[in-house]
Design a protein around this motif. Structure first.
Motif, PDB file in Angstrom:
ATOM      1  N   GLY A 195      31.598 -53.208  92.969  1.00  0.00           N
ATOM      2  CA  GLY A 195      32.184 -51.884  93.074  1.00  0.00           C
ATOM      3  C   GLY A 195      33.593 -51.865  93.635  1.00  0.00           C
ATOM      4  O   GLY A 195      34.490 -51.202  93.104  1.00  0.00           O
ATOM      5  N   ASP A 196      33.834 -52.619  94.715  1.00  0.00           N
ATOM      6  CA  ASP A 196      35.154 -52.611  95.344  1.00  0.00           C
ATOM      7  C   ASP A 196      36.199 -53.230  94.420  1.00  0.00           C
ATOM      8  O   ASP A 196      37.312 -52.684  94.265  1.00  0.00           O
ATOM      9  N   LYS A 197      35.873 -54.335  93.797  1.00  0.00           N
ATOM     10  CA  LYS A 197      36.816 -54.982  92.886  1.00  0.00           C
ATOM     11  C   LYS A 197      37.099 -54.079  91.684  1.00  0.00           C
ATOM     12  O   LYS A 197      38.230 -54.040  91.173  1.00  0.00           O
ATOM     13  N   THR A 198      36.089 -53.349  91.239  1.00  0.00           N
ATOM     14  CA  THR A 198      36.272 -52.412  90.126  1.00  0.00           C
ATOM     15  C   THR A 198      37.303 -51.355  90.467  1.00  0.00           C
ATOM     16  O   THR A 198      38.158 -51.008  89.638  1.00  0.00           O
ATOM     17  N   MET A 199      37.264 -50.839  91.699  1.00  0.00           N
ATOM     18  CA  MET A 199      38.220 -49.814  92.098  1.00  0.00           C
ATOM     19  C   MET A 199      39.637 -50.373  92.132  1.00  0.00           C
ATOM     20  O   MET A 199      40.604 -49.689  91.754  1.00  0.00           O
ATOM     21  N   HIS A 200      39.798 -51.604  92.565  1.00  0.00           N
ATOM     22  CA  HIS A 200      41.119 -52.240  92.548  1.00  0.00           C
ATOM     23  C   HIS A 200      41.599 -52.434  91.102  1.00  0.00           C
ATOM     24  O   HIS A 200      42.783 -52.232  90.806  1.00  0.00           O
ATOM     25  N   PHE A 201      40.683 -52.806  90.238  1.00  0.00           N
ATOM     26  CA  PHE A 201      41.017 -53.030  88.836  1.00  0.00           C
ATOM     27  C   PHE A 201      41.478 -51.743  88.156  1.00  0.00           C
ATOM     28  O   PHE A 201      42.465 -51.720  87.419  1.00  0.00           O
ATOM     29  N   VAL A 202      40.771 -50.660  88.424  1.00  0.00           N
ATOM     30  CA  VAL A 202      41.037 -49.419  87.705  1.00  0.00           C
ATOM     31  C   VAL A 202      42.237 -48.660  88.257  1.00  0.00           C
ATOM     32  O   VAL A 202      42.834 -47.836  87.563  1.00  0.00           O
ATOM     33  N   ARG A 203      42.631 -48.958  89.497  1.00  0.00           N
ATOM     34  CA  ARG A 203      43.722 -48.210  90.121  1.00  0.00           C
ATOM     35  C   ARG A 203      45.084 -48.893  89.995  1.00  0.00           C
ATOM     36  O   ARG A 203      46.111 -48.266  90.251  1.00  0.00           O
ATOM     37  N   MET A 204      45.107 -50.170  89.631  1.00  0.00           N
ATOM     38  CA  MET A 204      46.391 -50.866  89.525  1.00  0.00           C
ATOM     39  C   MET A 204      47.274 -50.213  88.467  1.00  0.00           C
ATOM     40  O   MET A 204      46.828 -49.876  87.380  1.00  0.00           O
ATOM     41  N   ARG A 205      48.555 -50.065  88.803  1.00  0.00           N
ATOM     42  CA  ARG A 205      49.490 -49.464  87.863  1.00  0.00           C
ATOM     43  C   ARG A 205      50.854 -50.148  87.885  1.00  0.00           C
ATOM     44  O   ARG A 205      51.447 -50.419  86.853  1.00  0.00           O
ATOM     45  N   LYS A 206      51.360 -50.465  89.077  1.00  0.00           N
ATOM     46  CA  LYS A 206      52.738 -50.950  89.215  1.00  0.00           C
ATOM     47  C   LYS A 206      52.974 -52.303  88.561  1.00  0.00           C
ATOM     48  O   LYS A 206      54.077 -52.608  88.130  1.00  0.00           O
ATOM     49  N   GLN A 207      51.938 -53.154  88.505  1.00  0.00           N
ATOM     50  CA  GLN A 207      52.102 -54.474  87.900  1.00  0.00           C
ATOM     51  C   GLN A 207      51.804 -54.476  86.400  1.00  0.00           C
ATOM     52  O   GLN A 207      51.866 -55.520  85.763  1.00  0.00           O
ATOM     53  N   ASP A 208      51.480 -53.312  85.869  1.00  0.00           N
ATOM     54  CA  ASP A 208      51.165 -53.199  84.450  1.00  0.00           C
ATOM     55  C   ASP A 208      52.414 -52.746  83.694  1.00  0.00           C
ATOM     56  O   ASP A 208      52.981 -51.698  84.012  1.00  0.00           O
ATOM     57  N   PRO A 209      52.878 -53.507  82.708  1.00  0.00           N
ATOM     58  CA  PRO A 209      54.062 -53.107  81.955  1.00  0.00           C
ATOM     59  C   PRO A 209      53.895 -51.779  81.226  1.00  0.00           C
ATOM     60  O   PRO A 209      54.884 -51.110  80.906  1.00  0.00           O
ATOM     61  N   ASP A 210      52.650 -51.374  81.002  1.00  0.00           N
ATOM     62  CA  ASP A 210      52.383 -50.092  80.342  1.00  0.00           C
ATOM     63  C   ASP A 210      52.139 -48.962  81.332  1.00  0.00           C
ATOM     64  O   ASP A 210      51.805 -47.847  80.928  1.00  0.00           O
ATOM     65  N   GLY A 211      52.281 -49.241  82.631  1.00  0.00           N
ATOM     66  CA  GLY A 211      52.167 -48.203  83.645  1.00  0.00           C
ATOM     67  C   GLY A 211      50.871 -47.418  83.582  1.00  0.00           C
ATOM     68  O   GLY A 211      49.777 -47.983  83.511  1.00  0.00           O
ATOM     69  N   ASP A 212      50.998 -46.093  83.574  1.00  0.00           N
ATOM     70  CA  ASP A 212      49.836 -45.212  83.580  1.00  0.00           C
ATOM     71  C   ASP A 212      48.992 -45.370  82.313  1.00  0.00           C
ATOM     72  O   ASP A 212      47.773 -45.222  82.346  1.00  0.00           O
ATOM     73  N   PHE A 213      49.646 -45.675  81.197  1.00  0.00           N
ATOM     74  CA  PHE A 213      48.908 -45.852  79.957  1.00  0.00           C
ATOM     75  C   PHE A 213      48.002 -47.079  80.047  1.00  0.00           C
ATOM     76  O   PHE A 213      46.889 -47.077  79.534  1.00  0.00           O
ATOM     77  N   GLY A 214      48.487 -48.126  80.729  1.00  0.00           N
ATOM     78  CA  GLY A 214      47.674 -49.312  80.930  1.00  0.00           C
ATOM     79  C   GLY A 214      46.488 -49.025  81.825  1.00  0.00           C
ATOM     80  O   GLY A 214      45.381 -49.534  81.597  1.00  0.00           O
ATOM     81  N   ARG A 215      46.717 -48.215  82.859  1.00  0.00           N
ATOM     82  CA  ARG A 215      45.616 -47.876  83.756  1.00  0.00           C
ATOM     83  C   ARG A 215      44.555 -47.063  83.031  1.00  0.00           C
ATOM     84  O   ARG A 215      43.344 -47.248  83.253  1.00  0.00           O
ATOM     85  N   THR A 216      44.983 -46.150  82.163  1.00  0.00           N
ATOM     86  CA  THR A 216      44.026 -45.366  81.385  1.00  0.00           C
ATOM     87  C   THR A 216      43.154 -46.277  80.530  1.00  0.00           C
ATOM     88  O   THR A 216      41.942 -46.062  80.411  1.00  0.00           O
ATOM     89  N   LYS A 217      43.775 -47.317  79.963  1.00  0.00           N
ATOM     90  CA  LYS A 217      43.004 -48.271  79.161  1.00  0.00           C
ATOM     91  C   LYS A 217      41.982 -48.994  80.022  1.00  0.00           C
ATOM     92  O   LYS A 217      40.834 -49.199  79.605  1.00  0.00           O
ATOM     93  N   ARG A 218      42.372 -49.381  81.242  1.00  0.00           N
ATOM     94  CA  ARG A 218      41.422 -50.076  82.119  1.00  0.00           C
ATOM     95  C   ARG A 218      40.292 -49.158  82.545  1.00  0.00           C
ATOM     96  O   ARG A 218      39.158 -49.611  82.748  1.00  0.00           O
ATOM     97  N   GLN A 219      40.583 -47.868  82.701  1.00  0.00           N
ATOM     98  CA  GLN A 219      39.509 -46.921  83.004  1.00  0.00           C
ATOM     99  C   GLN A 219      38.463 -46.947  81.896  1.00  0.00           C
ATOM    100  O   GLN A 219      37.254 -46.937  82.156  1.00  0.00           O
ATOM    101  N   ARG A 220      38.932 -47.001  80.659  1.00  0.00           N
ATOM    102  CA  ARG A 220      38.000 -47.033  79.535  1.00  0.00           C
ATOM    103  C   ARG A 220      37.224 -48.347  79.505  1.00  0.00           C
ATOM    104  O   ARG A 220      36.032 -48.372  79.159  1.00  0.00           O
ATOM    105  N   GLN A 221      37.879 -49.445  79.882  1.00  0.00           N
ATOM    106  CA  GLN A 221      37.190 -50.735  79.933  1.00  0.00           C
ATOM    107  C   GLN A 221      36.073 -50.724  80.974  1.00  0.00           C
ATOM    108  O   GLN A 221      34.994 -51.267  80.749  1.00  0.00           O
ATOM    109  N   VAL A 222      36.345 -50.107  82.119  1.00  0.00           N
ATOM    110  CA  VAL A 222      35.341 -50.003  83.170  1.00  0.00           C
ATOM    111  C   VAL A 222      34.157 -49.169  82.690  1.00  0.00           C
ATOM    112  O   VAL A 222      32.990 -49.504  82.936  1.00  0.00           O
ATOM    113  N   ILE A 223      34.465 -48.079  82.003  1.00  0.00           N
ATOM    114  CA  ILE A 223      33.407 -47.230  81.453  1.00  0.00           C
ATOM    115  C   ILE A 223      32.519 -48.031  80.518  1.00  0.00           C
ATOM    116  O   ILE A 223      31.283 -47.976  80.588  1.00  0.00           O
TER     117      ILE A 223
END
Length: 314
Positions: A195-223
């Protein structure tokens, strides 16, 4: 064959819908899996803890549409809501279900989208509508932004994801980019997470070249990871635990009977899933204090396009 075995076989034939967490779990709740105790717990939890109507939706009209198995629009809100903080909607998606053509359409609205906040009369980020007026104002604002009618909403507290994953044990995702956030190493490829690692995975944004769009994709991956893991859960105690977690972290104007009707009349919509992310251009605009604030400016042509995508199924 015993009744329990029949129920298990019946459930195994119902594939979990690969759509955002909230609606997946709600539909599953309506299935009455494995035992009456689970069914009863789900019904009480949904109707007594999760169900909450909003003034911006005419529920009499919505129930008539559901009964007649007409197309429906559902607003999905992933809310980052912490202690002593009302929070903002971290994820906003419109899920359109078209039972006539067996089609499901999921449209993501970037949280930084600049639009008029209904009930406030000024422009701001669309995700701030939740902070100003909860799910009710979020529904009204999205309806105004896209010029559509919403029939239902489902709001999930993102903090509940950690409990949900821990209750399942772990989930696995196929990570697209490698990074280290100081606590966890995320290698490219399959990653198993608690659970804790999942929250870190889904909230990361600054290191993603796609920014918020990349985070949205990771949210879907977690789902998807939660769905895949949840589909294999066979323990009554685990299922009841999942129901309790959802009862503490989820709110919706769907009641238990509504969920059962969705399962029965709209299950074939999963045969054709269309996913779309609204597009726009980033811009810094000064606020009343003279500070530059980042917004996503979605052009009128894009808004009209998405409006047409949603209303065309009507």
């Amino acid at each position: 064959m015993t009744r329990t075995e029949k129920n298990r076989n019946k459930k195994s034939k119902k594939r979990w819908l690969r759509i955002p967490l909230a609606i997946i779990l709600l539909i599953v709740l309506g299935a009455g899996a494995y035992a009456f105790s689970i069914y009863h717990n789900a019904k009480v939890t949904v109707n007594n803890k999760m169900h909450e109507q909003v003034n911006s939706i005419d529920h009499n009209i919505t129930k008539k549409k559901l009964k007649a198995t007409k197309p429906l629009n559902i607003l999905l809100l992933g809310v980052d809501e912490r202690e002593n903080d009302k929070g903002r909607s971290d994820a906003l998606m419109v899920l359109s279900l078209d039972p006539v053509h067996a089609k499901m359409q999921l449209i993501s609205i970037p949280r930084d989208t600049r639009t008029t906040i209904v009930g406030k009369g000024f422009e701001d980020k669309i995700n701030h509508a939740y902070a100003y007026g909860g799910s009710d104002m979020s529904v009204a604002t999205v309806e105004n932004f896209l010029d559509i009618d919403l029939d239902y909403y489902v709001q999930m507290n993102m903090e509940g994801l950690q409990e949900l994953v821990d209750q399942l044990g772990t989930i696995s995702v196929d990570n697209d980019i490698a990074w280290n956030d100081g606590k966890y190493e995320f290698d490219k490829g399959p990653v198993e997470m608690d659970g804790d690692k999942t929250m870190h995975f889904v909230r990361m944004r600054k290191q993603d070249p796609d920014g918020d769009f990349g985070r949205t994709k990771r949210q879907r991956q977690v789902i998807e990871g939660i769905v895949n893991r949840g589909a294999s859960v066979g323990s009554v105690s685990k299922i009841n635990g999942l129901i309790d977690i959802m009862g503490n972290n989820m709110t919706t104007n769907l009641d238990f009977d509504d969920m059962k009707k969705l399962l029965k009349g709209y299950k074939d919509t999963r045969k054709n899933i269309i996913s779309y992310q609204m597009e726009g251009n980033g811009s810094n605009i000064k606020n009343d204090q003279g500070q530059d604030v980042y917004y996503l400016i979605v052009p009128d042509e894009e808004v009209s396009k998405v409006h047409g995508m949603i209303t065309d199924i009507k």
